[in-house]
Design a protein around this motif. Structure first.
Motif, PDB file in Angstrom:
ATOM      1  N   TRP A  49       0.799  -1.218   0.000  1.00 15.43           N
ATOM      2  CA  TRP A  49       0.000   0.000   0.000  1.00 15.43           C
ATOM      3  C   TRP A  49       0.833   1.269   0.000  1.00 15.43           C
ATOM      4  CZ3 TRP A  49       1.697   2.427   4.183  1.00 15.43           C
ATOM      5  CH2 TRP A  49       2.124   1.658   5.270  1.00 15.43           C
ATOM      6  N   SER A  50       2.129   1.184   0.173  1.00 12.30           N
ATOM      7  CA  SER A  50       2.992   2.364   0.242  1.00 12.30           C
ATOM      8  C   SER A  50       3.401   2.829  -1.147  1.00 12.30           C
ATOM      9  CB  SER A  50       4.247   2.047   1.056  1.00 12.30           C
ATOM     10  OG  SER A  50       5.198   3.085   0.923  1.00 12.30           O
ATOM     11  N   SER A  51       3.132   4.083  -1.444  1.00 11.32           N
ATOM     12  CA  SER A  51       3.524   4.625  -2.753  1.00 11.32           C
ATOM     13  C   SER A  51       5.043   4.689  -2.889  1.00 11.32           C
ATOM     14  CB  SER A  51       2.911   6.007  -2.965  1.00 11.32           C
ATOM     15  OG  SER A  51       3.355   6.910  -1.964  1.00 11.32           O
ATOM     16  N   CYS A  78       7.136   2.459  -1.710  1.00 10.07           N
ATOM     17  CA  CYS A  78       7.550   1.098  -2.061  1.00 10.07           C
ATOM     18  C   CYS A  78       7.271   0.806  -3.531  1.00 10.07           C
ATOM     19  CB  CYS A  78       6.831   0.084  -1.183  1.00 10.07           C
ATOM     20  SG  CYS A  78       7.241   0.211   0.564  1.00 10.07           S
ATOM     21  N   THR A  79       6.114   1.244  -4.010  1.00  9.74           N
ATOM     22  CA  THR A  79       5.755   1.047  -5.412  1.00  9.74           C
ATOM     23  C   THR A  79       6.720   1.794  -6.321  1.00  9.74           C
ATOM     24  OG1 THR A  79       3.438   0.836  -4.754  1.00  9.74           O
ATOM     25  CG2 THR A  79       3.875   1.241  -7.071  1.00  9.74           C
ATOM     26  N   ALA A  80       7.126   2.992  -5.919  1.00  8.17           N
ATOM     27  CA  ALA A  80       8.061   3.783  -6.720  1.00  8.17           C
ATOM     28  C   ALA A  80       9.469   3.184  -6.704  1.00  8.17           C
ATOM     29  CB  ALA A  80       8.102   5.218  -6.207  1.00  8.17           C
ATOM     30  N   LEU A  81       9.848   2.538  -5.620  1.00  6.90           N
ATOM     31  CA  LEU A  81      11.186   1.955  -5.511  1.00  6.90           C
ATOM     32  C   LEU A  81      11.331   0.674  -6.333  1.00  6.90           C
ATOM     33  CD1 LEU A  81      13.996   2.016  -4.173  1.00  6.90           C
ATOM     34  CD2 LEU A  81      13.019   0.636  -2.335  1.00  6.90           C
ATOM     35  N   ALA A  82      10.248  -0.038  -6.578  1.00  2.20           N
ATOM     36  CA  ALA A  82      10.309  -1.350  -7.243  1.00  2.20           C
ATOM     37  C   ALA A  82      11.032  -1.312  -8.588  1.00  2.20           C
ATOM     38  CB  ALA A  82       8.908  -1.929  -7.390  1.00  2.20           C
ATOM     39  N   PRO A  83      10.722  -0.399  -9.523  1.00  3.85           N
ATOM     40  CA  PRO A  83      11.455  -0.410 -10.795  1.00  3.85           C
ATOM     41  C   PRO A  83      12.919  -0.009 -10.655  1.00  3.85           C
ATOM     42  CG  PRO A  83       9.816   1.349 -10.784  1.00  3.85           C
ATOM     43  CD  PRO A  83       9.612   0.551  -9.538  1.00  3.85           C
ATOM     44  N   VAL A  84      13.223   0.843  -9.689  1.00  2.00           N
ATOM     45  CA  VAL A  84      14.614   1.245  -9.452  1.00  2.00           C
ATOM     46  C   VAL A  84      15.411   0.052  -8.938  1.00  2.00           C
ATOM     47  CG1 VAL A  84      16.114   2.765  -8.096  1.00  2.00           C
ATOM     48  CG2 VAL A  84      13.938   3.634  -8.998  1.00  2.00           C
ATOM     49  N   LEU A  85      14.849  -0.661  -7.984  1.00  2.00           N
ATOM     50  CA  LEU A  85      15.519  -1.843  -7.441  1.00  2.00           C
ATOM     51  C   LEU A  85      15.651  -2.930  -8.506  1.00  2.00           C
ATOM     52  CD1 LEU A  85      16.762  -2.915  -4.845  1.00  2.00           C
ATOM     53  CD2 LEU A  85      14.545  -3.882  -4.267  1.00  2.00           C
ATOM     54  N   ALA A  86      14.648  -3.073  -9.355  1.00  2.00           N
ATOM     55  CA  ALA A  86      14.719  -4.051 -10.444  1.00  2.00           C
ATOM     56  C   ALA A  86      15.859  -3.711 -11.395  1.00  2.00           C
ATOM     57  CB  ALA A  86      13.397  -4.093 -11.198  1.00  2.00           C
ATOM     58  N   VAL A  93       6.304  -6.884   4.363  1.00  2.00           N
ATOM     59  CA  VAL A  93       6.129  -6.842   5.819  1.00  2.00           C
ATOM     60  C   VAL A  93       4.748  -6.321   6.191  1.00  2.00           C
ATOM     61  CG1 VAL A  93       8.570  -6.716   6.413  1.00  2.00           C
ATOM     62  CG2 VAL A  93       7.312  -4.610   5.952  1.00  2.00           C
ATOM     63  N   GLY A  94       4.005  -5.796   5.237  1.00  2.00           N
ATOM     64  CA  GLY A  94       2.630  -5.397   5.511  1.00  2.00           C
ATOM     65  C   GLY A  94       1.744  -6.597   5.789  1.00  2.00           C
ATOM     66  N   ARG A  95       2.077  -7.737   5.227  1.00  2.00           N
ATOM     67  CA  ARG A  95       1.305  -8.969   5.431  1.00  2.00           C
ATOM     68  C   ARG A  95       1.860  -9.822   6.557  1.00  2.00           C
ATOM     69  NH1 ARG A  95      -0.470 -11.015  -0.533  1.00  2.00           N
ATOM     70  NH2 ARG A  95      -1.325  -9.018  -1.158  1.00  2.00           N
ATOM     71  N   LEU A 125       1.681   6.151   8.356  1.00  2.00           N
ATOM     72  CA  LEU A 125       2.531   7.342   8.271  1.00  2.00           C
ATOM     73  C   LEU A 125       3.988   7.068   8.624  1.00  2.00           C
ATOM     74  CD1 LEU A 125       0.079   9.946   9.826  1.00  2.00           C
ATOM     75  CD2 LEU A 125       0.540   9.487   7.415  1.00  2.00           C
ATOM     76  N   SER A 126       4.365   5.814   8.639  1.00  2.00           N
ATOM     77  CA  SER A 126       5.722   5.433   9.008  1.00  2.00           C
ATOM     78  C   SER A 126       6.713   5.732   7.886  1.00  2.00           C
ATOM     79  CB  SER A 126       5.776   3.945   9.321  1.00  2.00           C
ATOM     80  OG  SER A 126       7.106   3.539   9.521  1.00  2.00           O
ATOM     81  N   ALA A 127       7.910   6.091   8.292  1.00  2.00           N
ATOM     82  CA  ALA A 127       8.993   6.292   7.328  1.00  2.00           C
ATOM     83  C   ALA A 127       9.891   5.060   7.247  1.00  2.00           C
ATOM     84  CB  ALA A 127       9.819   7.514   7.728  1.00  2.00           C
ATOM     85  N   HIS A 128       9.473   3.945   7.848  1.00  2.00           N
ATOM     86  CA  HIS A 128      10.288   2.729   7.868  1.00  2.00           C
ATOM     87  C   HIS A 128      10.160   1.880   6.619  1.00  2.00           C
ATOM     88  CE1 HIS A 128      11.011   2.374  12.481  1.00  2.00           C
ATOM     89  NE2 HIS A 128      11.302   3.555  12.017  1.00  2.00           N
TER      90      HIS A 128
END
Length: 142
Positions: free
Chosen positions: A76-78, A80-88, A107-109, A124-127
């Motif tokens: 659900w974190s935007s 995290c979604t934005a980081l996925a293509p960079v990490l790929a 870790v959300g699940r 609202l976590s920055a973790h």
């Protein structure tokens, strides 16, 4: 009564969209392996609170050390979604020699996993996302 009916329709529509639409996920080329919570717990040790001080040093790396970069994310974190293509993209470039591997775990699940690795998954976590580098299963850096 009309307002309650409208609200009920709205709730049904939102729930139907949540069930029918897939989670946003990167679908391009990647070398990032999705990992289960059990795999992470079995193979990657979190750093103890006592060893997080700046004075603690880790032993020098061996030439045959196996490094793993783990991405602790939530769907659900935007961020995290934005980081996925960079990490790929990074995984495609740096996985070639076999010494650096990439993995990700939601870790959300898995709230117990988030707690074990001291990650706050509140809205609202920055973790999250959190990238952790492991050398032979031991945490080196966050």
């Amino acid at each position: 009564a009309h307002q309650y009916a409208l609200f009920a329709v709205l709730v049904v529509v939102v729930l139907a969209l949540a069930v029918l639409l897939p989670e946003p996920a990167y679908a391009g080329a990647t070398r990032v392996r999705p990992l289960s919570a059990q795999h992470v717990l079995a193979h990657f040790k979190p750093r103890d609170a006592a060893s997080t001080s700046a004075t603690t040093t880790s032993p020098p790396p061996r030439a045959d050390a196996r490094y793993t970069l783990l991405n602790f994310y939530t769907t659900w974190s935007s961020h995290c979604t934005a980081l996925a293509p960079v990490l790929a993209d990074i995984s495609l470039h740096y996985h070639r020699d076999g010494h650096l591997h990439f993995g990700s775990v939601d870790v959300g699940r898995h709230a117990a996993l988030a707690a074990r690795y001291a990650l706050d998954t509140a809205a609202l976590s920055a973790h999250v996302p959190t990238l952790v580098l492991y050398r032979d299963g031991a945490e080196v850096r966050r």
